[in-house]
Design a protein around this motif. Structure first.
Motif, short mmCIF file in Angstrom:
data_model
loop_
_atom_site.label_atom_id
_atom_site.label_comp_id
_atom_site.label_asym_id
_atom_site.label_seq_id
_atom_site.Cartn_x
_atom_site.Cartn_y
_atom_site.Cartn_z
N GLU A 54 0.83 -1.19 0.00
CA GLU A 54 0.00 0.00 0.00
C GLU A 54 0.87 1.25 0.00
O GLU A 54 1.98 1.26 0.51
N LYS A 55 0.37 2.33 -0.55
CA LYS A 55 1.15 3.57 -0.73
C LYS A 55 0.84 4.57 0.39
O LYS A 55 0.45 5.68 0.15
N HIS A 56 1.02 4.12 1.63
CA HIS A 56 0.76 5.00 2.77
C HIS A 56 2.04 5.34 3.52
O HIS A 56 2.00 6.01 4.53
N ARG A 63 -10.51 -4.87 10.48
CA ARG A 63 -10.87 -3.74 11.32
C ARG A 63 -10.09 -2.47 10.97
O ARG A 63 -10.54 -1.36 11.27
N LEU A 64 -8.90 -2.64 10.38
CA LEU A 64 -8.00 -1.51 10.17
C LEU A 64 -8.14 -0.98 8.75
O LEU A 64 -7.53 -1.49 7.81
N GLY A 65 -8.95 0.03 8.60
CA GLY A 65 -9.20 0.60 7.28
C GLY A 65 -8.24 1.72 6.94
O GLY A 65 -7.35 2.08 7.71
N SER A 66 -8.42 2.30 5.76
CA SER A 66 -7.55 3.39 5.32
C SER A 66 -7.79 4.67 6.10
O SER A 66 -6.98 5.58 6.07
N HIS A 67 -8.92 4.74 6.82
CA HIS A 67 -9.21 5.80 7.78
C HIS A 67 -9.58 5.12 9.09
O HIS A 67 -10.29 4.11 9.09
N PRO A 68 -9.14 5.65 10.25
CA PRO A 68 -9.44 4.99 11.53
C PRO A 68 -10.92 5.11 11.89
O PRO A 68 -11.54 6.15 11.69
N ASP A 69 -11.45 4.02 12.46
CA ASP A 69 -12.86 3.95 12.82
C ASP A 69 -12.95 3.67 14.32
O ASP A 69 -12.52 2.62 14.79
N ARG A 70 -13.51 4.60 15.07
CA ARG A 70 -13.56 4.46 16.52
C ARG A 70 -14.45 3.31 16.98
O ARG A 70 -14.33 2.82 18.12
N THR A 71 -15.37 2.86 16.12
CA THR A 71 -16.25 1.76 16.49
C THR A 71 -15.59 0.40 16.27
O THR A 71 -16.11 -0.62 16.74
N LEU A 72 -14.46 0.37 15.57
CA LEU A 72 -13.80 -0.89 15.24
C LEU A 72 -12.43 -1.05 15.89
O LEU A 72 -11.98 -2.19 16.09
N VAL A 73 -11.77 0.05 16.22
CA VAL A 73 -10.37 -0.02 16.64
C VAL A 73 -10.22 0.54 18.06
O VAL A 73 -10.38 1.74 18.28
N HIS A 107 -6.01 9.99 6.89
CA HIS A 107 -5.74 9.22 5.68
C HIS A 107 -4.38 8.53 5.74
O HIS A 107 -4.02 7.81 4.82
N GLY A 108 -3.63 8.73 6.83
CA GLY A 108 -2.35 8.04 7.00
C GLY A 108 -2.28 7.38 8.36
O GLY A 108 -1.49 7.79 9.22
N PRO A 109 -3.11 6.35 8.62
CA PRO A 109 -3.26 5.84 9.99
C PRO A 109 -2.28 4.75 10.40
O PRO A 109 -2.31 4.31 11.55
N ILE A 110 -1.41 4.30 9.49
CA ILE A 110 -0.61 3.11 9.79
C ILE A 110 0.29 3.30 11.00
O ILE A 110 0.44 2.41 11.82
N ALA A 111 0.93 4.46 11.13
CA ALA A 111 1.81 4.68 12.28
C ALA A 111 0.99 4.57 13.58
O ALA A 111 1.45 3.98 14.56
N LEU A 112 -0.20 5.14 13.59
CA LEU A 112 -1.05 5.05 14.78
C LEU A 112 -1.43 3.60 15.05
O LEU A 112 -1.36 3.14 16.20
N TYR A 113 -1.83 2.85 14.02
CA TYR A 113 -2.20 1.45 14.22
C TYR A 113 -1.03 0.66 14.82
O TYR A 113 -1.20 -0.14 15.74
#
Length: 228
Positions: A21-23, A92-102, A63-69
């Motif tokens: 992925e290009k993130h 659960r880990l989408g391209s944008h963070p979702d508070r209901t899933l993560v 739109h760049g959540p990988i470091a946070l994940y």
């Protein structure tokens, strides 16, 4: 239990999740600042991620959540195996963070200009509840600050004396027009503004550790062009 992070481990988890992925560029520019926040600053408990007296962190640059994940996984908010399902169907880990899933994600973000207004609202709500210890941190990209809703929040925070609010800006020269000089632009609205090297963990820690009683703080992480 020692919950301090090891940056090398977090970086490895991040790169493992990115794959093809290009993130990577968006995430590497935030990694040092996020690592300092989660390793040295935030009062959080992975075992009780919704504790009322916790500090809050909002990734407006959603739109760049990988470091946070990767950091949340390393801190134990969820299993590291979840990273293998980044952007996978049913993951659960989408391209944008979702508070209901993560677990550990405070706000679903990615639509630019939303994170700072949300953070200002959270800071106001904490004060209304007479919770004086928790702090609210929000990370924005420099280009994102062209959104008008951010400037409404920038005006509001000093007026409401939100000393519990800290804005962290990742300045990687992606804004047009250029937003600098930051001390004049944000300081002119009443923010205590500090510009530090975006990969200087000591300076980031010192700046992010600052809290005033009634003045919001802005920390600008300067990322030289080409460093990511």
């Amino acid at each position: 239990m020692d919950t301090r992070l090891e940056l090398a481990n977090v970086r490895g988890l991040m790169l493992r999740a990115i794959g093809d992925e290009k993130h990577e560029e968006s995430s590497t520019s935030t990694l040092d600042a996020l690592w300092v926040l989660y390793d040295r600053i935030l009062r959080i408990d992975p075992g009780d991620p919704t504790a009322e007296d916790r500090d809050r962190f909002i990734l407006s640059k959603g739109h760049g959540p990988i470091a946070l994940y990767a950091i949340l996984a390393a801190r134990g908010f969820f299993p590291a195996a979840w990273l293998d399902g980044f952007m996978a169907h049913g993951g659960r880990l989408g391209s944008h963070p979702d508070r209901t899933l993560v677990p550990g994600v405070e706000a679903s973000t990615g639509s630019l200009g939303h994170g700072l207004p949300i953070a200002a609202g959270v800071a106001l709500a904490l004060r209304a509840k007479r919770l004086t210890e928790p702090r609210v941190f929000v990370l924005c990209g420099d280009a994102e600050l062209n959104e008008g809703s951010n400037w409404e929040a920038i005006l509001l925070a000093p007026q409401q004396q939100l000393g519990n609010l800290t804005l962290l800006v990742i300045d990687n020269r992606s804004s047009s027009p250029d937003m600098s000089p930051w001390q004049e632009r944000l300081g002119g609205f009443g923010w205590d503004t500090r510009v530090v090297g975006g990969h200087d963990q000591t300076a980031l820690g010192a700046a992010l550790g600052v809290r005033h009683d009634s003045t919001p703080t802005a920390v600008v992480a300067d990322i030289p062009e080409g460093e990511g």
